[in-house]
Design a protein around this motif. Structure first.
Motif: not given
Length: 263
Positions: A27-32, A59-61, A65-69
């Protein structure tokens, strides 16, 4: 927002000899944020310690996005002391990844930005699709970039590193593939399967030679990594002391919220 005890920001699955680790904040583009980073460290350590695991896929859900940072809702509240702790959290994660004796394949299911871009580059090989975008956009939200330029320079040279760091632009998949940051481009629906196939192939390689090769790559880049962490602590303490990151992140978040269509 604080994490609930039972929230799983990292998913783990074993497919034959391959450990599949998934960043799980779609939901947050896999943000850390801090709990997610800590869970990822533990997942890597479990995979490393498991004798049945010969390779790892990260990988990312979701499909975007894999991850938005970095989750800016976390870093916008930092003071210089918390910024230093933050760099040490990244040091722990990056150290763990760099110390893996088993091959790490990154399945890029979408955008890889900022620190997620860096994590992707710390993998051994990357599989993506035509709509993947990658880059280092920290400057756009007021975050100085230090560890990013270190890993980028190692892989693509200083000129491209300056370009990506100062403009904050994201490369498309074709550009990233042309300069070696994406090893294979496949149809979007095939990214994970291709990564699993490659991981299984590498898992079957002689394990001692694999471990020694990976250890040598770590040795070759160790001095630069330690310098980047030390510089990151110094630079982020200085940056957060000025208040600029908080102001820019608040502005960035407000502008992003304004762009979202109303329900």
């Amino acid at each position: 927002m604080e994490a609930k005890v039972n929230e799983r920001f990292i998913l783990e699955e074993l497919q034959d000899a391959v450990a599949v680790i998934t960043l799980n904040r779609p939901a947050l583009l896999n943000a850390w944020h801090a709990p997610m980073r800590a869970m990822l460290v533990e997942a890597f350590r479990r995979a490393e310690a498991d004798s049945s695991v010969g390779a790892i896929v990260l990988t990312g859900a979701g499909e975007k996005a894999f991850g938005a940072g970095q989750d800016l809702n976390e870093t916008k509240t930092f003071d210089p002391e918390r910024a230093e702790e933050w760099l040490k959290e990244w040091e722990t994660l990056y150290d763990t990844m760099r110390g893996l004796s088993k091959p790490l394949i990154v399945a890029l299911n979408g955008v890889a930005a900022g620190s997620a871009f860096q994590v992707a580059l710390l993998g051994d090989l990357r599989i993506g699709h035509a709509n993947v975008r990658m880059g280092q956009p920290e400057i756009n939200s007021g975050i100085a970039s230090v560890t990013g330029p270190w890993i980028m320079r190692e892989m693509i040279g200083l000129a491209r590193t300056i370009d990506l760091t100062l403009t904050g632009r994201l490369m498309d998949a074709q550009e990233a593939h042309a300069i070696g940051l994406i090893n294979r481009i496949v149809p979007q629906e095939a990214v994970l399967d291709e990564a699993l196939t490659l991981a299984a192939e590498l898992a079957a390689k002689p394990p001692v030679a694999m471990r020694l090769d990976k250890a040598r790559f770590r040795e070759m880049t160790e001095v630069g990594f330690r310098d980047a962490i030390e510089a990151g602590i110094r630079i982020h303490r200085q940056s957060y002391a000025t208040g600029e990151p908080a102001r820019m992140m608040e502005q960035f978040l407000a502008e992003r919220a304004a762009r979202k269509p109303s329900a």
